[in-house]
Design a protein around this motif. Structure first.
Motif, PDB file in Angstrom:
ATOM      1  N   MET A   1       0.830  -1.188   0.000  1.00 46.80           N
ATOM      2  CA  MET A   1       0.000   0.000   0.000  1.00 46.80           C
ATOM      3  C   MET A   1       0.876   1.255   0.000  1.00 46.80           C
ATOM      4  SD  MET A   1      -2.715   1.161   2.902  1.00 46.80           S
ATOM      5  CE  MET A   1      -3.088   2.892   3.016  1.00 46.80           C
ATOM      6  N   THR A   2       0.452   2.235  -0.790  1.00 41.25           N
ATOM      7  CA  THR A   2       1.211   3.483  -0.901  1.00 41.25           C
ATOM      8  C   THR A   2       0.519   4.580  -0.103  1.00 41.25           C
ATOM      9  OG1 THR A   2       1.883   2.870  -3.142  1.00 41.25           O
ATOM     10  CG2 THR A   2       2.150   5.181  -2.521  1.00 41.25           C
ATOM     11  N   ASP A   3       1.255   5.200   0.817  1.00 43.14           N
ATOM     12  CA  ASP A   3       0.711   6.355   1.543  1.00 43.14           C
ATOM     13  C   ASP A   3       0.813   7.585   0.653  1.00 43.14           C
ATOM     14  OD1 ASP A   3      -0.168   5.356   3.973  1.00 43.14           O
ATOM     15  OD2 ASP A   3       1.850   5.375   4.832  1.00 43.14           O
ATOM     16  N   HIS A   4      -0.259   8.365   0.615  1.00 41.10           N
ATOM     17  CA  HIS A   4      -0.269   9.573  -0.217  1.00 41.10           C
ATOM     18  C   HIS A   4      -0.287  10.814   0.672  1.00 41.10           C
ATOM     19  CE1 HIS A   4      -2.207  11.931  -3.774  1.00 41.10           C
ATOM     20  NE2 HIS A   4      -0.933  12.158  -3.655  1.00 41.10           N
ATOM     21  N   VAL A   5       0.795  11.582   0.594  1.00 35.52           N
ATOM     22  CA  VAL A   5       0.873  12.865   1.313  1.00 35.52           C
ATOM     23  C   VAL A   5       0.517  13.959   0.317  1.00 35.52           C
ATOM     24  CG1 VAL A   5       2.347  14.466   2.592  1.00 35.52           C
ATOM     25  CG2 VAL A   5       2.724  11.985   2.793  1.00 35.52           C
ATOM     26  N   VAL A   6      -0.501  14.719   0.625  1.00 32.95           N
ATOM     27  CA  VAL A   6      -0.899  15.821  -0.262  1.00 32.95           C
ATOM     28  C   VAL A   6      -0.650  17.136   0.460  1.00 32.95           C
ATOM     29  CG1 VAL A   6      -2.797  16.908  -1.510  1.00 32.95           C
ATOM     30  CG2 VAL A   6      -2.618  14.417  -1.441  1.00 32.95           C
ATOM     31  N   ILE A   7       0.083  18.009  -0.205  1.00 36.42           N
ATOM     32  CA  ILE A   7       0.382  19.337   0.353  1.00 36.42           C
ATOM     33  C   ILE A   7      -0.403  20.351  -0.463  1.00 36.42           C
ATOM     34  CG2 ILE A   7       2.187  21.024   0.854  1.00 36.42           C
ATOM     35  CD1 ILE A   7       4.197  18.608   0.636  1.00 36.42           C
ATOM     36  N   LEU A   8      -1.168  21.150   0.223  1.00 32.88           N
ATOM     37  CA  LEU A   8      -2.004  22.140  -0.453  1.00 32.88           C
ATOM     38  C   LEU A   8      -1.365  23.508  -0.271  1.00 32.88           C
ATOM     39  CD1 LEU A   8      -4.580  22.217  -1.990  1.00 32.88           C
ATOM     40  CD2 LEU A   8      -5.860  22.234   0.119  1.00 32.88           C
ATOM     41  N   GLY A   9      -0.771  24.024  -1.325  1.00 27.41           N
ATOM     42  CA  GLY A   9      -0.142  25.341  -1.261  1.00 27.41           C
ATOM     43  C   GLY A   9       1.346  25.274  -1.531  1.00 27.41           C
ATOM     44  N   GLY A  10       1.788  26.050  -2.521  1.00 23.29           N
ATOM     45  CA  GLY A  10       3.201  26.019  -2.929  1.00 23.29           C
ATOM     46  C   GLY A  10       3.941  27.281  -2.541  1.00 23.29           C
ATOM     47  N   GLY A  11       3.650  27.819  -1.375  1.00 20.18           N
ATOM     48  CA  GLY A  11       4.435  28.938  -0.847  1.00 20.18           C
ATOM     49  C   GLY A  11       5.651  28.406  -0.113  1.00 20.18           C
ATOM     50  N   THR A  12       6.166  29.189   0.814  1.00 17.76           N
ATOM     51  CA  THR A  12       7.384  28.774   1.513  1.00 17.76           C
ATOM     52  C   THR A  12       7.168  27.457   2.261  1.00 17.76           C
ATOM     53  OG1 THR A  12       8.138  31.045   1.762  1.00 17.76           O
ATOM     54  CG2 THR A  12       9.035  29.428   3.308  1.00 17.76           C
ATOM     55  N   GLY A  13       6.096  27.367   3.057  1.00 17.14           N
ATOM     56  CA  GLY A  13       5.878  26.161   3.852  1.00 17.14           C
ATOM     57  C   GLY A  13       5.709  24.922   2.991  1.00 17.14           C
ATOM     58  N   GLY A  14       4.816  25.007   1.998  1.00 16.75           N
ATOM     59  CA  GLY A  14       4.522  23.852   1.159  1.00 16.75           C
ATOM     60  C   GLY A  14       5.722  23.396   0.348  1.00 16.75           C
ATOM     61  N   THR A  15       6.465  24.352  -0.174  1.00 22.50           N
ATOM     62  CA  THR A  15       7.602  24.013  -1.029  1.00 22.50           C
ATOM     63  C   THR A  15       8.756  23.426  -0.208  1.00 22.50           C
ATOM     64  OG1 THR A  15       6.956  25.791  -2.508  1.00 22.50           O
ATOM     65  CG2 THR A  15       9.196  24.951  -2.747  1.00 22.50           C
ATOM     66  N   VAL A  16       9.054  24.042   0.928  1.00 24.57           N
ATOM     67  CA  VAL A  16      10.124  23.503   1.780  1.00 24.57           C
ATOM     68  C   VAL A  16       9.747  22.102   2.268  1.00 24.57           C
ATOM     69  CG1 VAL A  16      11.359  23.802   3.977  1.00 24.57           C
ATOM     70  CG2 VAL A  16      10.951  25.770   2.505  1.00 24.57           C
ATOM     71  N   LEU A  17       8.488  21.933   2.626  1.00 20.48           N
ATOM     72  CA  LEU A  17       8.043  20.616   3.100  1.00 20.48           C
ATOM     73  C   LEU A  17       8.172  19.562   1.995  1.00 20.48           C
ATOM     74  CD1 LEU A  17       6.695  18.763   5.192  1.00 20.48           C
ATOM     75  CD2 LEU A  17       4.481  19.542   4.328  1.00 20.48           C
ATOM     76  N   ALA A  18       7.731  19.904   0.788  1.00 18.93           N
ATOM     77  CA  ALA A  18       7.797  18.940  -0.318  1.00 18.93           C
ATOM     78  C   ALA A  18       9.240  18.495  -0.548  1.00 18.93           C
ATOM     79  CB  ALA A  18       7.212  19.563  -1.582  1.00 18.93           C
ATOM     80  N   ASN A  19      10.156  19.457  -0.555  1.00 13.26           N
ATOM     81  CA  ASN A  19      11.562  19.112  -0.804  1.00 13.26           C
ATOM     82  C   ASN A  19      12.182  18.360   0.371  1.00 13.26           C
ATOM     83  OD1 ASN A  19      11.999  20.016  -3.468  1.00 13.26           O
ATOM     84  ND2 ASN A  19      12.050  22.147  -2.742  1.00 13.26           N
TER      85      ASN A  19
ATOM     86  N   THR B   1      -1.939  26.884   2.945  1.00  8.33           N
ATOM     87  CA  THR B   1      -2.712  27.709   2.022  1.00  8.33           C
ATOM     88  C   THR B   1      -2.515  29.211   2.209  1.00  8.33           C
ATOM     89  OG1 THR B   1      -4.532  27.217   3.555  1.00  8.33           O
ATOM     90  CG2 THR B   1      -4.528  26.049   1.488  1.00  8.33           C
ATOM     91  N   GLY B   2      -1.757  29.601   3.199  1.00 10.01           N
ATOM     92  CA  GLY B   2      -1.344  30.995   3.327  1.00 10.01           C
ATOM     93  C   GLY B   2      -2.441  31.989   3.651  1.00 10.01           C
ATOM     94  N   SER B   3      -2.119  33.259   3.352  1.00 16.89           N
ATOM     95  CA  SER B   3      -3.008  34.390   3.651  1.00 16.89           C
ATOM     96  C   SER B   3      -3.531  35.002   2.363  1.00 16.89           C
ATOM     97  CB  SER B   3      -2.246  35.496   4.383  1.00 16.89           C
ATOM     98  OG  SER B   3      -1.808  35.088   5.636  1.00 16.89           O
ATOM     99  N   THR B   4      -4.715  35.588   2.446  1.00 15.78           N
ATOM    100  CA  THR B   4      -5.211  36.419   1.350  1.00 15.78           C
ATOM    101  C   THR B   4      -5.579  37.787   1.931  1.00 15.78           C
ATOM    102  OG1 THR B   4      -7.512  35.753   1.670  1.00 15.78           O
ATOM    103  CG2 THR B   4      -6.192  34.402   0.180  1.00 15.78           C
ATOM    104  N   LEU B   5      -5.696  38.774   1.067  1.00 17.04           N
ATOM    105  CA  LEU B   5      -6.051  40.126   1.515  1.00 17.04           C
ATOM    106  C   LEU B   5      -7.546  40.352   1.361  1.00 17.04           C
ATOM    107  CD1 LEU B   5      -3.154  42.212  -0.109  1.00 17.04           C
ATOM    108  CD2 LEU B   5      -3.189  41.017   2.093  1.00 17.04           C
ATOM    109  N   ALA B   6      -8.132  41.059   2.320  1.00 21.70           N
ATOM    110  CA  ALA B   6      -9.570  41.312   2.285  1.00 21.70           C
ATOM    111  C   ALA B   6      -9.852  42.808   2.483  1.00 21.70           C
ATOM    112  CB  ALA B   6     -10.277  40.491   3.360  1.00 21.70           C
ATOM    113  N   PRO B   7      -9.370  43.676   1.560  1.00 19.06           N
ATOM    114  CA  PRO B   7      -9.579  45.129   1.739  1.00 19.06           C
ATOM    115  C   PRO B   7     -11.050  45.520   1.721  1.00 19.06           C
ATOM    116  CG  PRO B   7      -8.693  44.644  -0.450  1.00 19.06           C
ATOM    117  CD  PRO B   7      -8.632  43.367   0.327  1.00 19.06           C
TER     118      PRO B   7
END
Lengths: 80, 380
Positions: free
Chosen positions: B1-19, B110-116
C-alpha cells in the motif's frame, strides 16, 4: 459590574491565544455586531485584564462584567 | 500500500516541506511506499518579502517569482490546480480541473489572502505592498509623492510579516531624507492596540526610534472607513486622520476552504501549536500562515514548521512514533532604514530582544533574500 441577563450576541473563544490575539479577536467581532449587542470574550491571557478595559474605554464601548472562571476570564462588552 | 501525502499550497511552507520529504523519504518514494503531491493554483512560487522593496524602486516583483517546477524535487508530483472542496471524512479533495484526489495525510499550507473590501473605501483609497499589483501601484504613487501626509495604517491583525509595517515607515523616513524631501512629508503610523507592535518587546524597542525619527504614532486605531474623496481614514475609536497617500496593511484572511471544511475560523486552521495537527480532523496538518499557532505569519515560521512536520510525517509513514515538535521558533530581520537593520529571534518561551541596528544586519537581510531560493529548494 455583574454578568448581564441578556445572552451575548456572540462569544469569542480566545483561550490559548497569545497577546494581542484576544483583544484583536474581540475587536474583530465588535466590527461585525450592531450597536447594543453584547460580545463575550473568553481569554486566559493575563494581559487581557488591562488590554480589554483600556480598549473598551478608548472605543467608547462598555465593559459590563468580567467573570472569573476556573482557568480563564469572560469579558462582557456592549457595543455603544 | 502506498501512503499519499498531499500538500495544499506552494508557498514557503509547502515548497520547503515537499523538498524536505523528497530528501527524507527518498527510499520510500523510489519504492512507491509513499507518494507526495504538491497542489498549487499558480505555476509560480512567490517570495513575498521582495514586495517591501518594490515601492522604493529597489526590487522588481519578478524578482520574487520562480516556476514551482524548477524548485521542487522531481520525485514530488506538482499539480497546478485549485482545490474546491476538502472532505476530511472520506479524505478526498475535489479540484477545479482534475478528478478527486484521495489522501492519507493532508497538509494545509494555504497561506493568507487580503480582504480590503472589509473596510469601506479601503480598496479605492488605500495602497499596499502586500501584493504584487499593490506594490507596483504604490511605487508609482511614492515616486510622484513630494510632500504631504503619508499615513501607514495597520488594519489587519494578524497579518503577514508583522515587522513589515515598522520597516516601511523606517525606510520611507530614510528614503525621503536622502532625497531632501523629509521636511515636506509627514509620516503617521497607526496600530490597532495600545503600542506600536503586537509583541511588547519589539514595540518597546521601536517606539523610541519612531519618536527620534519624527514618525507620528496613533495607537488604538482600528480603521473603520476610508473616504477616498475627502482623503480621510476614521477609526472605530473615533479618530479621523487626513492623508495624501494612504498605505495600509489590509485585513487578512485564510482561504474559504478551511472554514467550509470546519477546520477553523477566517481561513486559519485550529492546530496543536507543537504538533501542527488539526484540532478538528485526523491526519490533517497546517503550517505557515494557515496554521493558527499564535506565532507571526512569517516565512521563517513556515520554514521551521515545514522541517518539523517533515520529520513527523516521515515517522508516521514508517510506523514510528512522531516526536518532533515545533517550539515557536521565529527569526526576523527588521529594516530600520535604507541601509540598516535589526534582527530578532524568539520562540514560545523566549521573548525577542532586538539587536542594535547595523549596516551588517541590513546586508545580511538582503543576502538572505537572495539565498532564499536555496531555502525553497530545501538546501538551506
Amino acid at each position: 459590574m455583574s454578568t448581564p441577563d441578556t445572552d451575548p450576541a456572540a462569544t469569542v473563544d480566545a483561550r490559548g491565544a497569545a497577546c494581542p490575539g484576544p483583544l484583536m479577536d474581540l475587536i474583530g467581532k465588535m466590527r461585525e455586531v450592531d450597536s447594543g449587542a453584547i460580545v463575550c470574550l473568553l481569554s486566559d491571557n493575563e494581559q487581557s485584564v488591562t488590554d480589554v478595559p483600556e480598549w473598551v474605554e478608548e472605543a467608547g464601548n462598555e465593559l459590563l462584567a468580567v467573570e472569573e472562571r476556573e482557568d480563564h476570564r469572560a469579558f462582557y462588552v456592549e457595543k455603544q | 500500500m502506498t501512503d499519499h501525502v498531499v500538500i495544499l499550497g506552494g508557498g514557503t511552507g509547502g515548497t520547503v516541506l515537499a523538498n524536505d520529504l523528497a530528501d527524507r523519504l527518498e527510499t520510500e518514494l523510489a519504492t512507491d511506499k509513499v507518494r507526495v503531491t504538491l497542489l498549487n493554483d499558480d505555476p509560480d512560487h512567490v517570495y513575498k518579502p521582495v514586495w517591501l522593496y518594490v515601492p522604493f524602486g529597489q526590487r522588481e516583483p519578478e524578482d520574487g517569482r520562480r516556476p514551482l517546477a524548477d524548485l521542487v524535487d522531481d520525485s514530488v508530483d506538482v499539480r497546478i490546480d485549485r482545490v474546491t472542496d476538502i472532505d476530511t471524512d472520506t479524505r478526498q479533495l475535489r479540484t477545479r480541473r482534475g478528478p478527486a484526489i484521495e489522501y492519507d495525510y493532508l497538509v494545509l499550507a494555504t497561506g493568507s489572502t487580503l480582504a480590503p473590501a472589509e473596510i469601506s473605501g479601503l480598496a479605492e483609497g488605500g495602497h499596499d505592498y502586500y501584493s504584487e499589483s499593490g506594490a507596483k501601484t504604490l511605487r508609482e504613487e511614492l515616486l510622484s509623492f513630494t510632500g504631504g501626509e503619508l499615513v501607514l495604517s495597520v488594519i489587519g491583525s494578524p497579518h503577514m510579516c508583522p515587522a513589515a509595517p515598522l520597516e516601511f515607515v523606517f525606510m520611507a523616513d530614510d528614503w525621503f531624507r536622502e532625497r531632501g524631501l523629509r521636511d515636506d512629508v509627514e509620516i503617521t503610523y497607526t496600530y490597532p492596540i495600545q503600542r506600536v507592535h503586537g509583541n511588547p518587546h519589539i514595540a518597546e524597542w521601536a517606539r523610541p526610534l519612531m519618536d527620534d525619527r519624527d514618525i507620528n504614532v496613533e495607537t488604538f486605531f482600528n480603521a473603520e472607513a476610508v473616504d477616498p474623496e475627502a482623503e480621510t481614514i476614521t477609526s472605530m475609536e473615533g479618530t479621523e486622520l487626513d492623508y495624501d497617500l494612504l498605505v495600509s496593511i489590509p485585513p487578512h484572511r485564510g482561504v474559504d476552504l478551511i472554514e467550509e471544511a470546519d477546520l477553523g475560523d477566517n481561513g486559519w486552521v485550529d492546530v496543536d501549536k507543537h504538533t501542527l495537527e488539526a484540532d478538528h480532523a485526523d491526519r490533517v496538518y497546517a503550517i505557515g500562515d494557515a496554521a493558527d499557532t499564535g506565532v507571526p505569519k512569517a516565512g521563517s515560521v513556515a520554514h521551521y514548521q515545514a522541517g518539523v512536520l517533515a520529520q513527523r510525517l516521515a515517522s508516521e509513514v514508517r510506523g514510528r512514533p512522531a516526536t518532533a515538535t515545533y517550539d515557536g521558533k521565529t527569526l526576523c530581520f527588521i529594516e530600520t532604514g535604507m541601509d540598516a537593520a535589526s534582527f530578532v529571534e524568539f520562540d514560545y518561551e523566549q521573548p525577542p530582544s532586538p539587536a542594535p541596528p547595523s549596516q551588517k544586519l541590513h546586508w545580511s537581510k538582503l543576502a538572505y533574500n537572495e539565498s532564499y531560493w536555496l531555502t525553497a529548494r530545501g538546501l538551506l
